[in-house]
Structure formats: structure tokens, C-alpha cells
Design a protein around this motif. Sequence first.
Motif, PDB file in Angstrom:
ATOM      1  N   TYR A  42      75.875  88.108  40.089  1.00 13.82           N
ATOM      2  CA  TYR A  42      76.979  88.310  39.101  1.00 13.82           C
ATOM      3  C   TYR A  42      77.691  89.424  39.171  1.00 13.82           C
ATOM      4  O   TYR A  42      77.426  90.699  38.845  1.00 13.82           O
ATOM      5  N   HIS A  48      85.809  88.803  35.798  1.00 12.35           N
ATOM      6  CA  HIS A  48      84.746  87.221  36.283  1.00 12.35           C
ATOM      7  C   HIS A  48      83.191  87.342  35.959  1.00 12.35           C
ATOM      8  O   HIS A  48      82.780  88.676  36.615  1.00 12.35           O
ATOM      9  N   LEU A  50      81.550  84.826  35.207  1.00 12.73           N
ATOM     10  CA  LEU A  50      80.760  83.912  36.603  1.00 12.73           C
ATOM     11  C   LEU A  50      80.541  84.190  37.486  1.00 12.73           C
ATOM     12  O   LEU A  50      80.929  84.502  38.150  1.00 12.73           O
ATOM     13  N   PRO A  51      79.252  83.558  37.730  1.00 16.32           N
ATOM     14  CA  PRO A  51      78.479  84.122  39.225  1.00 16.32           C
ATOM     15  C   PRO A  51      78.995  83.354  40.104  1.00 16.32           C
ATOM     16  O   PRO A  51      79.760  81.999  40.688  1.00 16.32           O
ATOM     17  N   ARG A  52      79.061  84.497  41.314  1.00 13.53           N
ATOM     18  CA  ARG A  52      79.278  83.455  42.862  1.00 13.53           C
ATOM     19  C   ARG A  52      78.113  83.769  43.493  1.00 13.53           C
ATOM     20  O   ARG A  52      77.472  84.293  43.784  1.00 13.53           O
ATOM     21  N   MET A 215      81.139  76.630  40.889  1.00 11.38           N
ATOM     22  CA  MET A 215      80.813  76.693  40.261  1.00 11.38           C
ATOM     23  C   MET A 215      80.795  77.281  38.408  1.00 11.38           C
ATOM     24  O   MET A 215      81.487  77.638  38.353  1.00 11.38           O
ATOM     25  N   GLY A 216      80.515  76.869  37.566  1.00  9.59           N
ATOM     26  CA  GLY A 216      80.272  77.473  36.363  1.00  9.59           C
ATOM     27  C   GLY A 216      79.074  77.974  36.436  1.00  9.59           C
ATOM     28  O   GLY A 216      79.202  79.108  37.075  1.00  9.59           O
TER      29      GLY A 216
END
Lengths: 255, 304
Positions: A42, A48, A50-52, A215-216
Motif C-alpha cells: 500500500y 496512489h 490502491l495497493p500494488r 487490480m482494484g
Amino acid sequence: MKRVIAAQVEGNARIAPDIYQLTLSLPDAEEPARPGQFVNVYPADGAHLLPRPISVCRQQGSLLTLVYRAVGDGTRRMAVLRPGETLRVSSPLGNGYALPEHGHVLLVGGGVGVPPLLQTAHAAKAKGLSVTVALGYRDALFLKDEFAAASDALFIATEDGSAGFHGNVVQLLAREALSEETAVLACGPKPMLRALAALCAERKLPLQVSLEERMGCGYGACVGCVCKLRQNGAVVQKRVCKDGPVFDGSEVIFE
Amino acid sequence: MNEPDLHISFAGLSLKNPVMTASGTFAARESGAFYDISRLGAVITKGVAAEAWAGNPTPRIAETYGGMLNAVGLQNPGAAAYIENELSYLANFDVPVIANLAGHSVEEYVAVTELLNETNVAMYELNISCPNVKEGGIGFGTDPRMAARVTEAVKRAAKKPVMVKLTPNVTDITAIARAVEDAGADALSLINTLLGMRIDLKTKRPLLANGTGGLSGPTVKPVAIRMVYQVRRAVKLPILGLGGIMTGEDAAEFLLAGADAVAVGTAALINPTAPVDVLEGLAAFMRREGYENIAALKAAFQGE
């Protein structure tokens, strides 16, 4: 329960152009990652949120190693993390690779798809499997020594011909005689996986591929990241984060 | 001081607290892997239609400052699979389930309503932001007459209370709210996502395969607060407020604006335990400020 925790950065070294090896120490025992699983990282800044999703390269006790490419704003921000700083990461997520009970595995990685195969190679060795690794790079190699230590045979391909086979990793494999008992586990860019799926279909080898998609949530709630599979003649949609990221390579529809 | 009493009554439902999950950001097993979903006031499940919908192509998600865009396109497995997989699993938890309903026509909305009437669903939430394919693809929720018609038809078919979820993509949300109230709705939820778009500077293409998508996340909160405030003054129905709630303080802000309950959506994508974190944050805020219950907090609004 799964959770998101603040991990401490132990190291964050550049190991090739744009490729970083981030080592995190987790505050207490985390469930061990299965080969091919990923964690959500996160970045937690306004742009930014949203998680990577980053695949687990190695987990040893409370030390978690992630190798990633600083390719967008989110991962470029990760690249400036320094030892002592904290980073929020999730428990391991997704389904990993299914290792066979015995025999031989061939691990095929391309580019930033190389890292998760290291954890997979160690798990396969620990299970007593014979492990062949084939890695494809654009130019600069990374994790080569680590793979050499975790495999019985290692093949390298580079697109610029600077090391190993001159070409891509699937072209390299197409020249090799592959035993019919081989389970192939792969991670890499879609064109590589598509070509590998064709090769494995031709050689009648079982293939598992790890897919990527924007991804979300990264844990299956939002249905933002779907891929298409052909199962029993019908096209079905699966969530890459929750139902994958590893799927049967013969079922995936590579668009 | 004593622990604040978070219990509320909402359109006939007795809820242990006013915090719910927002539709499309909650799945029972997946969210339940991170927290005990029985702690919530209610859960609102992902939009479900009578038959399965495939949704939009990927990428379906894009980021933007303070939020995100989504164009999932209401991918769902249809009512039968929803009942079998999601509802039956949720029956194991002590939490009321609100089913979010989707349709392309009045008939489709009625069909899914009838399919869920004999289930453990406690309430329906009607997603009227879907395009009406029989009337040129205009969103039901953008026209008072169409919004009223679908509300009326579902209300007639429904054996559960019907909450109608309003889209913010209108000039006057109070006109839609009034039309839906007159058509017999039991509650309103607002806001749905704001229509947005982003373009990839490298490829010069929209970031979303669908072109446009719904904007959500903390960036939309002031718009949502304003709309809750306006709708509160236009109708008597209970209001579920949502849009960018990240913390307990955000939830308190919605209650002050006139919401009776709140839902946590995009925050759960940014932080999987967000719904229970918001719940704890709201309780902490009320303790700190000395409010004994939700009604006392709501009554503290000094706007007018």
C-alpha cells in the motif's frame, strides 16, 4: 485472519536497471507464503491509494523479499524507501502454483516474472523435486546466482544476446528436448505466456501460468481484475487476484 | 463516559450500528478473511441481476488523485448463483444482508426482486444508475419519471423494504429523491459514483477499456455530503450516506449532514478492514465528543 501490517524496510537495493530488491521484516510471524502468492503493498499517498500486488520472491521466517520493477508512479515511490522506514503490506494472497508430488518441474520466468519463481524453486527443492529453471531477460540479468543455488539446471536467454541464449526464453525452450514428465510453471509477460502455452500444448506438458491484471482491491472484493478461461467448452471469467494469479495454462484465453 | 449506543432503526430494520459496506466493494468470504463481518450494522452485497452479466472488458480500474475510477460493468453471476454461493454463506453471520439489485429494464428489476423475495435478504437496494436499454440507454436514475416507474414496479413486487440508490450525475438530485419517495421507496442511499474519465498519456487511450467509469474515494466526499444535506431537506425517508468515507470522522460528518446510516466503499479497497475501522472510529469520536447515541450526534448539527 488475513491482515495488513506495517513492515519495516531492511533493504531496498537496485539489482538491475529499474529492478529493486526490497527486504521487509514483519513484526511477528506471518503465515508463510505459498509459491506463486503475492502481497498487496500500500503506497498510501493521495495519488496512489490502491495497493500494488507484488509477488513474493522469498519468505524466510519474518523476512519477506519482494523484487519489483519501478515502472509506474506507485512502484517508483517504493524505490525510494530506505531502511528503517515502514511500508504497509498484506498477508500473502491468491492461489500459488501447485507443485507435483514427485518428478521434475520446469520454471519459466520472463522479466519481472522471474522473482516469484525463486520461492517456487526453493519449495520444489525442499519437496525433493528435480528443478530446471529457464529465465528470459531483455538485457541485464538479476537473481541469477540465487536461482543457480536453487536449481539443478539453469538456462538463461537475453533478447540482446548479452548473456546465454540470444532470443527469448520460449525460443530457447523450443530447441530443448523436454521430458514428458515435466510440470511447467511460468510467470512473465503475456506474449511469453501465450507462446509458452502453444509450446506446452504441442509437447503435451501441463502448464501453470501466473497472470497479471490491473487490480482494484487485490483480494477479491471488487472484481476489477478478471481474465478469461475456457472451461468445458464455455468461456468463464475469473478474478486474477483471488481465483489466481496462477491458472491452468491450457485454459487461459490470451487476448 | 459510557460506551455510546450505536444501535439504530433504519427503514424498519433494527441494526446494531449504522455502518454498512457499500455495494461492489464487499464479498462475504473475501472481506470476511480480514474482519468479522458480524460486527457491522449490515452488509450490502454486490449488484445482482436476474441473469448473469459479463461486465466490461479490462482494464476496469484506474487511479486518480484521492480516488479511483471503476468500470466493472456490474459483472455478476445472476440471482441463482448469488443465492447459492453468497447468501447461503452470509446466513452463517449475525448481520442483515441488503441485496443491491441491477437490471436493464423495469422487467429485469422486477424479475430479480421476485427471485430474492423468499431468501434471507433483509432489504433491497435498487441500483437505478443502470442504463434503461428500452429507452435509449438513459440511466433510470437521471430522470424522475423513470426513477419513479422502476421504484413503483419493484416496490409492488418486493416482500422486503426497498432502498433506492441515487446517482449524483444529475442537475437536481432532490427532484429524483422526491420522485422516488412519492413512488413508495422505504429509504434512499446516496451517492453512487460520479461519471469520470482518464487518458493514458503514453498510449493516448482512455485508461479504462470502457472509456468512462465511476469516480469514488475520498475525493468525492464533499459532493456526497452536499447531496445528503440537500436530500435530507427534501424528503422524510431514511438516508444511507456514502461517498468517500475513510474514517469514523467522515462517517460522523455524513450523520451530521442528515444521513441515518453510512456505508464504506472504496476505503475497503484501500484498506481491507476499513468498515470496522470506520465503526471503531465513529464510536471513538462519539466518546470523545460525549454523544450517547446516534440520534444525539445527528441532532448536534448546527447548519440550520
